[in-house]
Design an enzyme around this catalytic site. Structure first.
Site, short mmCIF file in Angstrom:
data_model
loop_
_atom_site.label_atom_id
_atom_site.label_comp_id
_atom_site.label_asym_id
_atom_site.label_seq_id
_atom_site.Cartn_x
_atom_site.Cartn_y
_atom_site.Cartn_z
N SER A 56 0.85 -1.19 0.00
CA SER A 56 0.00 0.00 0.00
C SER A 56 0.88 1.24 0.00
O SER A 56 1.98 1.23 0.58
CB SER A 56 -0.89 0.02 1.25
OG SER A 56 -1.58 1.25 1.36
N TYR A 76 -2.07 -0.31 10.04
CA TYR A 76 -2.13 -0.87 8.70
C TYR A 76 -0.92 -0.44 7.88
O TYR A 76 -0.28 -1.25 7.20
CB TYR A 76 -3.42 -0.42 8.03
CG TYR A 76 -3.55 -0.78 6.56
CD1 TYR A 76 -3.91 -2.07 6.17
CD2 TYR A 76 -3.33 0.17 5.57
CE1 TYR A 76 -4.05 -2.40 4.84
CE2 TYR A 76 -3.47 -0.15 4.23
CZ TYR A 76 -3.82 -1.43 3.86
OH TYR A 76 -3.95 -1.75 2.53
#
Length: 254
Positions: A149, A163
């Site tokens: 990501s 995350y």
């Protein structure tokens, strides 16, 4: 790109974890159109997984669906066993399964949510990479693509720093494992999506997040699952034969 072959014994076989929806489903369809047979895993949404599998088979590709929690070693082993028992030796792995947990500041995060994010996004990827490394080395090589990501380098303060940290671990794993497995003919790369219009935002508790944040991107729009799938497909293809240890950013300039 890899072309479709009629003989199933010569077709690439790629396992896509979290392949029922979003980026995973788009990747499965893209790869099927480019000549891959597919194994897809899912955790909860069996109906979505079956729909994706039907769409894959409609292209002429073979496809199996396996329910598996990639954070569980037993599930991972069973997933790989079932995929290869039914379809043949694995040539590609897309580590797409991932969770964010609820959006918000770290001080408000529940320990169980933090643990789940790390279990799926880090341990799960490690377990899948470990098994794929064993199988691909035994069969002469292959390619792994980890879905990271853009958050890994942005930190995502106020959204999900846990995350972001888990995806930074994925980037480091990609780099280290590419060097470890290169001599065995196994390439390891990653894609780093940015703001992509998927169900991930609703799952995290902010369904309008992609649209709201798009105006702050240089391209002024959210990305699509198909755009991420295109990058994954390239990294698995013969066109990327000399690419390993790299993270391809698909983030609209962010």
């Amino acid at each position: 790109m890899i072309t479709v072959r009629e003989d199933p014994l010569t077709r690439p076989l790629t396992l896509v974890t979290g392949g029922s929806r979003g980026i995973g489903a788009a990747t499965a369809l893209r790869l099927a159109r480019e000549g891959h047979d597919l194994a897809l895993s899912y955790v909860q949404d069996e109906d979505a997984a079956k729909r994706t599998a039907e769409a894959v088979r409609a292209t002429g590709a073979r496809c199996v669906v396996v329910r598996a929690d990639t954070a569980q070693e037993g599930d991972v082993e069973r997933m790989f066993d079932e995929a290869q028992d039914r379809l043949g030796p694995l040539t590609g792995l897309v580590n797409n399964a991932g969770v964010t947990g609820p959006f918000g500041a770290l001080v408000d995060a529940r320990t169980e949510d933090l643990r789940r994010v790390l279990d799926v996004n880090v341990l799960g990827v490690l377990l899948c990479c470990r098994r794929a490394a064993r199988d691909m080395a035994a069969s002469g090589g292959g390619a792994v693509v980890n879905v990271s990501s853009a958050a890994a380098t942005l930190g995502s303060p106020g959204d999900y720093v846990h995350y972001a940290a888990s995806k930074a671990a994925v980037d480091t794993l990609t780099l280290g494992l590419s060097k470890e497995l290169g001599p065995a003919g196994i390439r390891v790369n990653a894609v780093a999506p940015g703001i992509i219009d998927t169900e991930l935002h609703a799952t995290g508790g902010d369904p309008d997040r992609a649209e709201r944040m798009a105006s702050g991107l240089p391209l002024r729009r959210a990305g699509t699952s198909d755009e991420v799938a295109a990058a994954i497909a390239w990294l698995l293809s013969d066109d990327a034969a000399y690419a390993t240890g790299t993270v391809v950013r698909v983030a609209g300039g962010r």
